[in-house]
Enzyme design. Structure first.
Site, PDB file in Angstrom:
ATOM      1  N   GLY A  35       0.836  -1.254  -0.077  1.00 52.18           N
ATOM      2  CA  GLY A  35      -0.034  -0.131   0.091  1.00 52.18           C
ATOM      3  C   GLY A  35       0.871   1.217  -0.114  1.00 52.18           C
ATOM      4  O   GLY A  35       0.236   2.340  -0.292  1.00 52.18           O
ATOM      5  N   ASP A  84      -5.598  -0.393  -2.223  1.00 49.95           N
ATOM      6  CA  ASP A  84      -6.203  -1.067  -3.002  1.00 49.95           C
ATOM      7  C   ASP A  84      -7.702  -1.530  -2.143  1.00 49.95           C
ATOM      8  O   ASP A  84      -7.923  -1.559  -1.102  1.00 49.95           O
ATOM      9  CB  ASP A  84      -5.644  -2.411  -3.207  1.00 49.95           C
ATOM     10  CG  ASP A  84      -5.548  -3.258  -2.075  1.00 49.95           C
ATOM     11  OD1 ASP A  84      -5.144  -2.817  -1.001  1.00 49.95           O
ATOM     12  OD2 ASP A  84      -5.970  -4.484  -2.318  1.00 49.95           O
ATOM     13  N   LYS A  93      -7.113   6.764  10.412  1.00 54.03           N
ATOM     14  CA  LYS A  93      -8.597   6.659  10.758  1.00 54.03           C
ATOM     15  C   LYS A  93      -8.531   6.354  12.244  1.00 54.03           C
ATOM     16  O   LYS A  93      -8.738   5.247  12.785  1.00 54.03           O
ATOM     17  CB  LYS A  93      -8.972   5.264  10.054  1.00 54.03           C
ATOM     18  CG  LYS A  93      -9.415   5.662   8.483  1.00 54.03           C
ATOM     19  CD  LYS A  93     -10.388   4.645   7.919  1.00 54.03           C
ATOM     20  CE  LYS A  93      -9.780   3.384   7.408  1.00 54.03           C
ATOM     21  NZ  LYS A  93     -10.561   2.415   6.677  1.00 54.03           N
ATOM     22  N   GLU A  99       4.027   4.478   5.934  1.00 55.16           N
ATOM     23  CA  GLU A  99       2.967   3.742   5.877  1.00 55.16           C
ATOM     24  C   GLU A  99       1.827   4.405   5.329  1.00 55.16           C
ATOM     25  O   GLU A  99       1.875   5.597   5.079  1.00 55.16           O
ATOM     26  CB  GLU A  99       2.428   3.512   7.430  1.00 55.16           C
ATOM     27  CG  GLU A  99       1.228   2.655   7.228  1.00 55.16           C
ATOM     28  CD  GLU A  99       1.404   1.301   6.749  1.00 55.16           C
ATOM     29  OE1 GLU A  99       1.690   1.251   5.562  1.00 55.16           O
ATOM     30  OE2 GLU A  99       1.026  -0.044   7.326  1.00 55.16           O
ATOM     31  N   ASP A 100       0.935   3.679   4.598  1.00 55.96           N
ATOM     32  CA  ASP A 100      -0.117   4.359   3.704  1.00 55.96           C
ATOM     33  C   ASP A 100      -1.183   4.804   4.788  1.00 55.96           C
ATOM     34  O   ASP A 100      -1.894   5.795   4.506  1.00 55.96           O
ATOM     35  CB  ASP A 100      -0.810   3.418   2.595  1.00 55.96           C
ATOM     36  CG  ASP A 100      -1.043   1.969   3.090  1.00 55.96           C
ATOM     37  OD1 ASP A 100      -0.684   1.413   4.311  1.00 55.96           O
ATOM     38  OD2 ASP A 100      -1.853   1.316   2.388  1.00 55.96           O
ATOM     39  N   ASP A 158      -5.281   2.006  10.645  1.00 56.03           N
ATOM     40  CA  ASP A 158      -6.593   1.846  10.922  1.00 56.03           C
ATOM     41  C   ASP A 158      -6.852   1.211  12.137  1.00 56.03           C
ATOM     42  O   ASP A 158      -6.885   1.958  13.144  1.00 56.03           O
ATOM     43  CB  ASP A 158      -6.894   0.851   9.675  1.00 56.03           C
ATOM     44  CG  ASP A 158      -8.474   0.252   9.604  1.00 56.03           C
ATOM     45  OD1 ASP A 158      -9.384   1.240   9.827  1.00 56.03           O
ATOM     46  OD2 ASP A 158      -8.755  -0.790   9.401  1.00 56.03           O
ATOM     47  N   ARG A 175      -4.941   0.616  -6.931  1.00 57.61           N
ATOM     48  CA  ARG A 175      -3.723   1.353  -6.498  1.00 57.61           C
ATOM     49  C   ARG A 175      -3.388   2.319  -7.418  1.00 57.61           C
ATOM     50  O   ARG A 175      -2.534   3.279  -6.843  1.00 57.61           O
ATOM     51  CB  ARG A 175      -2.716   0.047  -6.352  1.00 57.61           C
ATOM     52  CG  ARG A 175      -2.989  -0.832  -5.176  1.00 57.61           C
ATOM     53  CD  ARG A 175      -1.844  -1.568  -5.241  1.00 57.61           C
ATOM     54  NE  ARG A 175      -1.910  -2.800  -4.436  1.00 57.61           N
ATOM     55  CZ  ARG A 175      -2.200  -3.095  -3.248  1.00 57.61           C
ATOM     56  NH1 ARG A 175      -2.110  -2.048  -2.232  1.00 57.61           N
ATOM     57  NH2 ARG A 175      -2.388  -4.279  -2.608  1.00 57.61           N
ATOM     58  N   VAL A 187     -11.222   3.637   1.950  1.00 56.78           N
ATOM     59  CA  VAL A 187     -10.476   4.297   0.801  1.00 56.78           C
ATOM     60  C   VAL A 187      -9.560   3.483  -0.038  1.00 56.78           C
ATOM     61  O   VAL A 187      -9.101   2.351   0.415  1.00 56.78           O
ATOM     62  CB  VAL A 187      -9.852   5.612   1.363  1.00 56.78           C
ATOM     63  CG1 VAL A 187     -10.926   6.363   2.051  1.00 56.78           C
ATOM     64  CG2 VAL A 187      -8.805   5.186   2.389  1.00 56.78           C
TER      65      VAL A 187
HETATM   66  P1  IMP Z   1      -4.120  -1.818  10.544  1.00 58.19           P
HETATM   67  O1  IMP Z   1      -3.354  -2.928  11.160  1.00 58.19           O
HETATM   68  O2  IMP Z   1      -5.719  -2.450  10.825  1.00 58.19           O
HETATM   69  O3  IMP Z   1      -3.702  -0.587  11.067  1.00 58.19           O
HETATM   70  O4  IMP Z   1      -4.081  -2.022   9.136  1.00 58.19           O
HETATM   71  C1  IMP Z   1      -3.513  -1.037   8.342  1.00 58.19           C
HETATM   72  C2  IMP Z   1      -3.264  -1.774   6.668  1.00 58.19           C
HETATM   73  O5  IMP Z   1      -4.693  -2.232   6.334  1.00 58.19           O
HETATM   74  C3  IMP Z   1      -2.977  -0.705   5.872  1.00 58.19           C
HETATM   75  O6  IMP Z   1      -1.614  -0.675   5.689  1.00 58.19           O
HETATM   76  C4  IMP Z   1      -3.788  -0.985   4.636  1.00 58.19           C
HETATM   77  O7  IMP Z   1      -3.060  -1.902   4.107  1.00 58.19           O
HETATM   78  C5  IMP Z   1      -5.013  -1.722   5.124  1.00 58.19           C
HETATM   79  N1  IMP Z   1      -6.011  -0.612   5.220  1.00 58.19           N
HETATM   80  C6  IMP Z   1      -6.993  -0.068   6.374  1.00 58.19           C
HETATM   81  N2  IMP Z   1      -7.654   0.569   5.935  1.00 58.19           N
HETATM   82  C7  IMP Z   1      -7.778   0.601   4.651  1.00 58.19           C
HETATM   83  C8  IMP Z   1      -8.531   1.301   3.696  1.00 58.19           C
HETATM   84  O8  IMP Z   1      -9.600   2.040   4.019  1.00 58.19           O
HETATM   85  N3  IMP Z   1      -8.222   1.051   2.407  1.00 58.19           N
HETATM   86  C9  IMP Z   1      -7.340   0.230   1.976  1.00 58.19           C
HETATM   87  N4  IMP Z   1      -6.541  -0.477   2.642  1.00 58.19           N
HETATM   88  C10 IMP Z   1      -6.823  -0.094   4.167  1.00 58.19           C
HETATM   89 MG    MG Z   2      -0.264  -1.037   4.419  1.00 59.93          MG
END
Ligand code: IMP
Ligand code: MG
Length: 180
Positions: A46, A161, A133, A101-102, A105, A167, A155
């Site tokens: 991402g 993606d 987020k 990082e992208d 979440d 992407r 998103v």
């Molecule tokens: P976390 O471990 O839940 O913080 O997840 C992070 C990863 O989930 C990110 O690096 C993204 O690859 C993916 N992700 C989380 N939210 C989204 C979104 O809204 N769109 C696309 N990928 C997401």
């Molecule tokens: Mg990611």
């Protein structure tokens, strides 16, 4: 892919907004590290687009490295499992590491990666994320720099993606989860 265009619900952050935020952060990083050895670590897949633009906005010498982690398997719901599928090939103890990082979440991916990289004794470690987020957090985690805070929408675009598509969109858009 059916309804490919229709699922792009609306643009949340334009290419111009992303570009100008990246220029600002690139300058802050260049000034802050002031010639000290920087290693930018991007979390694939991402963050690859963000990494490409951010590294070009940094005027100080820097190296780049890649790691891959998976937590979303093919849809819009987190599987709740973080797996490192590709590791760095550098010894990070000689660098000021900046994780690029992208999106943050739930916070699980970065919490695990930060813990893992800290154990390798970098000179310092910071996290820069394009999107955050905060309302979705399930573990306590805060980035050092976050370019945009967004509400709880799934998103796509600018590296992010849905099922590996989108992407390549040059902007960040909200994905329409109602269209089947
Ligand atoms: P976390 O471990 O839940 O913080 O997840 C992070 C990863 O989930 C990110 O690096 C993204 O690859 C993916 N992700 C989380 N939210 C989204 C979104 O809204 N769109 C696309 N990928 C997401
Ligand atoms: Mg990611």
């Amino acid at each position: 892919m059916e309804n490919f265009e229709k699922r792009i619900k609306r643009v949340l952050i334009t290419k111009e907004e992303i570009d100008s935020a990246i220029q600002k952060v690139g300058k802050e990083i260049s000034d802050f590290y002031d010639g000290r050895p920087i290693l930018l670590v991007s979390i694939l897949k991402g963050a690859f687009v963000f990494m490409a633009d951010l590294c070009r906005a940094i005027t100080a010498p820097c190296e780049i490295g890649f790691m891959a982690a998976k937590s979303y398997y093919s849809g819009t719901e987190s599987a709740g499992v973080v797996k490192i599928t590709m590791d760095l090939d550098q010894d990070i103890s000689k660098y000021h590491v900046i994780i690029v990082e992208d999106i943050i979440d739930t916070g699980r991916t970065l919490k695990d990666i930060v813990k893992m990289l800290k154990a390798r004794n970098p000179l310092s470690l910071k996290v820069v994320t394009l999107l955050d987020k905060p309302s979705r957090r399930v573990v306590d985690f805060k980035a050092d720099v976050s370019l945009f805070t967004i509400p709880d929408h799934f998103v796509i675009g600018y590296g992010l993606d849905c099922g590996e598509y989108y992407r390549n969109l040059p902007y960040i858009a909200e994905y329409d989860t109602d269209i089947k």
